[in-house]
Design a protein around this motif. Structure first.
Motif, PDB file in Angstrom:
ATOM      1  N   VAL C 272       0.775  -1.593  -0.105  1.00  0.00           N
ATOM      2  CA  VAL C 272      -0.052   0.129   0.221  1.00  0.00           C
ATOM      3  C   VAL C 272       0.953   1.305  -0.200  1.00  0.00           C
ATOM      4  CG1 VAL C 272      -1.999   1.040   1.321  1.00  0.00           C
ATOM      5  CG2 VAL C 272      -1.976  -1.481   1.215  1.00  0.00           C
ATOM      6  N   LYS C 273       0.725   2.964  -0.995  1.00  0.00           N
ATOM      7  CA  LYS C 273       0.417   3.731  -0.596  1.00  0.00           C
ATOM      8  C   LYS C 273      -0.419   4.810  -0.918  1.00  0.00           C
ATOM      9  CE  LYS C 273       5.434   3.327  -3.218  1.00  0.00           C
ATOM     10  NZ  LYS C 273       5.991   4.106  -4.623  1.00  0.00           N
ATOM     11  N   LEU C 274       0.410   5.562   0.357  1.00  0.00           N
ATOM     12  CA  LEU C 274      -0.931   6.581   0.325  1.00  0.00           C
ATOM     13  C   LEU C 274      -0.498   8.102  -0.114  1.00  0.00           C
ATOM     14  CD1 LEU C 274      -3.883   6.942   1.660  1.00  0.00           C
ATOM     15  CD2 LEU C 274      -2.141   7.963   4.012  1.00  0.00           C
ATOM     16  N   SER C 275      -0.929   8.950  -0.337  1.00  0.00           N
ATOM     17  CA  SER C 275      -0.450  10.083  -1.241  1.00  0.00           C
ATOM     18  C   SER C 275      -1.768  10.834  -0.627  1.00  0.00           C
ATOM     19  CB  SER C 275      -0.617  10.241  -2.790  1.00  0.00           C
ATOM     20  OG  SER C 275       0.316   8.564  -2.880  1.00  0.00           O
ATOM     21  N   ASP C 276      -0.497  12.026   0.207  1.00  0.00           N
ATOM     22  CA  ASP C 276      -1.801  13.221   1.028  1.00  0.00           C
ATOM     23  C   ASP C 276      -0.933  14.377   1.130  1.00  0.00           C
ATOM     24  OD1 ASP C 276      -0.647  12.836   2.732  1.00  0.00           O
ATOM     25  OD2 ASP C 276      -1.680  12.101   3.898  1.00  0.00           O
ATOM     26  N   ARG C 277      -1.500  15.025   1.568  1.00  0.00           N
ATOM     27  CA  ARG C 277      -0.524  16.804   1.516  1.00  0.00           C
ATOM     28  C   ARG C 277       0.642  16.441   1.754  1.00  0.00           C
ATOM     29  NH1 ARG C 277      -3.616  20.964   1.561  1.00  0.00           N
ATOM     30  NH2 ARG C 277      -6.120  21.109   0.804  1.00  0.00           N
ATOM     31  N   GLN C 278       0.855  15.179   2.580  1.00  0.00           N
ATOM     32  CA  GLN C 278       2.493  14.978   3.000  1.00  0.00           C
ATOM     33  C   GLN C 278       3.263  14.607   1.916  1.00  0.00           C
ATOM     34  OE1 GLN C 278       1.369  12.826   7.348  1.00  0.00           O
ATOM     35  NE2 GLN C 278       3.144  14.559   7.377  1.00  0.00           N
ATOM     36  N   GLY C 279       3.254  14.224   0.968  1.00  0.00           N
ATOM     37  CA  GLY C 279       3.907  13.636  -0.189  1.00  0.00           C
ATOM     38  C   GLY C 279       3.079  12.102  -0.178  1.00  0.00           C
ATOM     39  N   VAL C 280       4.430  10.999  -0.552  1.00  0.00           N
ATOM     40  CA  VAL C 280       4.097   9.995  -0.821  1.00  0.00           C
ATOM     41  C   VAL C 280       4.811   8.901   0.198  1.00  0.00           C
ATOM     42  CG1 VAL C 280       3.820   7.810  -2.652  1.00  0.00           C
ATOM     43  CG2 VAL C 280       3.347  10.710  -2.951  1.00  0.00           C
ATOM     44  N   ARG C 281       3.815   8.042   1.235  1.00  0.00           N
ATOM     45  CA  ARG C 281       4.426   7.120   2.395  1.00  0.00           C
ATOM     46  C   ARG C 281       3.768   5.899   1.591  1.00  0.00           C
ATOM     47  NH1 ARG C 281       0.815  10.281   4.859  1.00  0.00           N
ATOM     48  NH2 ARG C 281      -0.967   8.920   6.443  1.00  0.00           N
ATOM     49  N   HIS C 282       4.223   4.775   2.614  1.00  0.00           N
ATOM     50  CA  HIS C 282       4.234   3.572   3.179  1.00  0.00           C
ATOM     51  C   HIS C 282       4.460   3.423   4.490  1.00  0.00           C
ATOM     52  CE1 HIS C 282       8.177   1.878   3.535  1.00  0.00           C
ATOM     53  NE2 HIS C 282       8.210   3.080   1.944  1.00  0.00           N
TER      54      HIS C 282
END
Lengths: 342, 342, 342, 342
Positions: C272-282
């Motif tokens: 899973v990767k999550l992209s939001d205001r903070q950038g792209v993270r796992h």
């Protein structure tokens, strides 16, 4: 570059954000170029060019700048609705032309420009499809030409902008031509380039408004999807978004019979990763300026080199016309809800 | 798991590749389950079940297995064309049913199963949309439910299989229902799940044959694209491929108003990277077995737990019916070349 | 696995966190094994084994369990200080032995076990260096053996645990042998394995206390660094941390003359990767249980298969002895501040 | 930049690979600079400067160039053994100085330069530790300064060059100062910067010769490892390699009490990924020129801006001296095999 040759004298028309970017590049870091004139409708813009870049020949009228016999070339970074006519005028005035994309929002205008350009074969006319000048896109193209993925038959490409809560682009929507003309035209041009310029036959588009209801009144959307069918079986799939939360995405995958090549997956801004309680993260690119900063410089350098006869540029006005033709059909499909012939 | 409770006695129907996988899981590693019977048309298959898994009750006839009063449940892993009727028969025989996807290739069959299941509310009937049981897909769903991406409004999902030069699936094509029923039905189910099960309204599909001309005679393609419109504005975009060079891809991106979440980008097989003269590389997943090995185990464990009343399973026959309904419309569009109402 | 062969009857000693993990694996998912007995000092532990796993033969005394003639093997998951003596006793009682790492914290104890094992060549004695059973580490080893990186000459390996604000390990520090025995022994074993088991000659270590001042009183640190020199020129570099903010890291890079291979870079928990205001993270792995869950199962399955004569296990007591020998020298260097001969 | 201010007139000394790079930058793309003179020992070099960059004032003698009163500044890109003396001479001649790293290979020389610079406080003296000018390293530093990783206490940093089968650097080894002066000095400077410039106390180094036996005669290695201890508990670990197969690696991780930040992991050349039968791969950076191309430009722009009084540069000669001091101790340890006091 031959240091002793006279520089190409360029006048720029349009001193908005993109115009100032190109102006600065021409003035400070484009080999062989000299920013010799600038044209903008407001005194502020012209003052900026004088103060920041030392430009002395300043015009408020494009036709007047074209009459400046010292200019070899013009860079047109004006509103889209002026692109075709200004390009025609510049070609007829004997200038080389760099034109920000798109060539026009309708095919007839594109074709009028093409007809004029054909009568001025010694002049360069380059439309700024900047991705063609990006090192990564060029590498992908080279990989394909080298046969690394076999025969390419499918392109999936997307352009996503970080959401602007102020919705600037909503106010711009009535003249932008819509999301596919404004964003996807780059993906369209890249798809044609990577696939070997097949003839487009049919298009279907759909879209939705996720965050900007104001777009509804001009029939536009803030997230659009499209499928394009090309003669011979190649296909392309486009996604355009105005509402990304994390940053700018310009991502393209080209699928071939023996492999695939992608450009831009991950949208990393830089080489930094941060690990903390939330996991491992990187910052995404903020916008297309950040993504294509170097490509914009290369584009202008290649334009100047082409004008000076030092380098050929493969991208033609016919390419720009086909990109518009496809964007027009996709846009028509978005409105009709049906498959449209291209 | 309560170690003292009697195990759930399961009979399996179908001992092909998937059937053997499920049989082995039931026999060796599904908590609370006992593989008590197996049914297959050939002596070879039945011998395998006896020899490898120690199954003693062996049947060549599904109806005969259903009459085995010791069985609490059946797992149906037979050819797709038998799915609906075998499920109905098993429910009427009082067994819990696990059924490999898809429920059926036509909506009427799905609805007949639903009607029967409604008359047997105490029995579990689970269709094996395995991605619902994958830890990563579950995490993505949890992230969405936690509001991390705002309101989800777009799903882009793809299923790609590594090219099989022998073209086994070409021979299988006449009964597979086509690429969208066979591959995309997983993406369709996931899209509905992630978007909150909106009603699908319209579909458009396109495709191409890149490597397997034999598919043309049954109207199938080896690379397919589709767009689905849902009531309320949500959209989905699917890509299915039979011809990937590097491995299996099961990739889904869910875009929301405040972010997006993706599952499966990169398709890495393991945690190994190799750096040599060619650059830096990792091996991709070989196939869906490799990708969803753990999810298949979870799926079966959850099925058994549901039969034992220990756990609810959210995936319903209505979900499976809707997935078929959408796949049918997409497949119709591929053949008609037009937008189809769902 | 031959379904008809009698299962290996295993008794487990130690029902702490790791012990329960191994017990559950033996009881529910280790092919060919039966958890036939359990030994733990507290009634709670024994109740757990009876209630959760249905174990009937329960012991509070290890020697008593060894006298249980029905047992073929024992799994020792007791405190480290008991490892050597319990292994010796079990071997002398005629049992196969699985022993959680490390073999012992001093070389003399290791050598005593080796001597006893040599007198019982028909019995399996396996120390649980779990990374040897991890699919990614095995792939890296296979890549090296296949010559993909040329001659391996350098290993850089690190084990980092997420910081435990409660500092459980601080209380455990007086008996753990210190950070290098507790964490780096895995890296040491992997380095020897990947490099082809060269003789270690010298070690230097350094460290610091970043967050847990309580470690100072037993001469331990919460972040340690070490360099080991091997005969023939190979080198290894180790990093161990108790204070990572984002999760667990088990990362190894093996550098060779024609390339390098790495395992575990990125420490991703899932796909899973999550992209939001903070950038792209796992999300990162939480701990070694999460990282090596499958490897623990493989390890136990391989142990059982080895006891049943179905499979050889390459990892020897001599390997475990060498790992201890190197960890001892590194630990000595941390305290002396000087280079230590191994 | 004020377009109307007179440009800084710079003379360059040294027209080898790095010298030409800096010369071209000064001549064509450094805002506010003019390449006004060039000094090189061979006619070929001077011809290149005249022909390619239009430089008219050409010198074969550094002292002669310093007497050119039109010059405001010099860029020294000569062999390392000349760095200190040329810098001193230039400062005494009243010029600002940009000096390629390292300042010198011995601490006494560094200190002599520092003493001279202190007598010329109005002149800029900048040593080109290029990573300080790289956007990613600057972002990492900013993240640390913003508290994102808590208190930084450990740096792990590596510089790896792609193997040069011709072994050019072997011939260069006798004067390079060895692998730690040549490669690791960047990592050393970065470590000090990120950790807040603590005082270094002790060093230990080890190394091996993997591919270039010719290095043995000058006591050098082609793969080196080092640990440095700083006052207050901070630690650094360095790895330098001349023999990487896949490309150039400049990777740094800074570990803090609340997180860690890394720069350069992956060493990707561009945004392209290729998927084919071998898996998924990207090309690595070829060399430090490719990695730090933009940083070299920023470095020179910042130097010029500092000379023009427009911007302060934080990197001091004292920093360069400390980097040399640590590299000297590490190099001494490599030869002695023992821990060395710094």
């Amino acid at each position: 570059m031959n240091a002793s040759a006279a520089p190409l004298r360029v006048g720029i028309a349009g001193l908005g954000r993109m115009g100032r970017h190109h102006a600065r590049a021409l003035a400070t870091r484009t080999p062989g170029a000299q920013l010799a004139a600038a044209c903008g409708p407001t005194a502020d813009e012209r003052d900026w060019a004088r103060r920041e870049l030392g430009v002395e020949a300043l015009y408020d009228d494009f036709a007047a700048m074209l009459r400046d016999a010292r200019l070899d070339a013009v860079a047109i970074v004006s509103p889209t609705t002026l692109h075709a006519e200004q390009t025609i005028a510049a070609l007829e005035a004997g200038k080389h032309v760099f034109l920000e994309k798109p060539l026009a929002l309708d095919v007839a205008s594109c074709e009028r420009v093409v007809a004029v350009a054909e009568r001025h074969p010694a002049q360069v006319a380059l439309v700024g499809f900047v991705r063609r000048f990006d090192a990564s896109y060029q590498q992908a193209k080279a990989d394909i030409d080298a046969g690394l993925i076999g025969r390419p038959f499918l392109v999936r490409s997307q352009t996503g902008d970080m959401n602007d809560p102020d919705g600037f682009f909503v106010r711009f929507a009535p003249t932008s031509g819509g999301i596919f003309h404004d964003c996807s035209v780059h993906d369209i041009d890249i798809a044609r380039w990577m696939l070997g310029a097949p003839k487009a036959e049919r298009a279907f588009a759909s879209g939705t408004i996720a965050l900007h209801p104001g777009l509804a009144q001009c029939g536009d959307v803030d997230n659009g999807l499209a499928i394009v069918e090309f003669e011979g079986g190649a296909r392309a799939m486009f996604y355009a978004s105005r509402t990304l939360a994390h940053g700018h995405e310009a991502i393209t995958e080209i699928v071939g019979t023996a492999g695939s090549v992608s450009v831009g997956v991950g949208s990393r801004r830089d080489r930094v990763k941060l690990s903390d309680r939330q996991g491992v993260r990187h910052v995404a690119l903020a916008d297309f300026h950040e993504r294509f900063r170097e490509a914009f410089d290369t584009e202008m350098a290649d334009f100047v080199a082409a004008c000076r006869g030092e380098k050929a540029v493969a991208l033609t006005l016919a390419d720009a016309t086909e990109a518009t033709r496809i964007a027009v059909a996709i846009t028509r499909s978005l409105k009709s809800g049906q498959v449209e012939t291209i």
